[in-house]
Scaffold this active site. Sequence first.
Site, PDB file in Angstrom:
ATOM      1  N   LEU A   1       6.009   7.407  -2.924  1.00  0.00           N
ATOM      2  CA  LEU A   1       6.805   6.393  -2.248  1.00  0.00           C
ATOM      3  C   LEU A   1       6.215   5.028  -2.540  1.00  0.00           C
ATOM      4  CD1 LEU A   1       7.131   8.286   1.126  1.00  0.00           C
ATOM      5  CD2 LEU A   1       8.942   7.945  -0.561  1.00  0.00           C
ATOM      6  N   CYS A   2       7.097   4.067  -2.808  1.00  0.00           N
ATOM      7  CA  CYS A   2       6.630   2.746  -3.204  1.00  0.00           C
ATOM      8  C   CYS A   2       7.577   1.676  -2.691  1.00  0.00           C
ATOM      9  CB  CYS A   2       6.532   2.680  -4.713  1.00  0.00           C
ATOM     10  SG  CYS A   2       8.103   3.039  -5.519  1.00  0.00           S
ATOM     11  N   ALA A   3       7.209   0.437  -2.944  1.00  0.00           N
ATOM     12  CA  ALA A   3       8.041  -0.691  -2.529  1.00  0.00           C
ATOM     13  C   ALA A   3       9.073  -1.009  -3.605  1.00  0.00           C
ATOM     14  CB  ALA A   3       7.169  -1.912  -2.234  1.00  0.00           C
TER      15      ALA A   3
END
Length: 101
Positions: free
Chosen positions: A7-9
């Site tokens: 999960l990332c921005a």
Amino acid sequence: MKKILLLCAAGMSTSMVVKKMKESAATKGLDVHIEAHGVETISDYLTEYDIFLLGPQIRFKQDELQKLADPIGKKVEVIDMLDYGMLKGEKILDDALALLN
């Protein structure tokens, strides 16, 4: 088959980490499924994946996301900043698999 979701921005560097992790898994003959999605989508994948790895830039969200994952017994961990920055896919994969065992 183990399923790992990063999960990332934004997603650019995380997709490169996923590529390196997949290459390592293929070299080792491991049956794993690895993808990356934006952090805001975690609720869509809680039951589908075995573990969730956060990009270091969003480590501040770990407690919030772990509360979502706790009811179904899933782990949310932060990828080591140095491993992430150096695209150490093999190390990140090994760490994730160790957390699952």
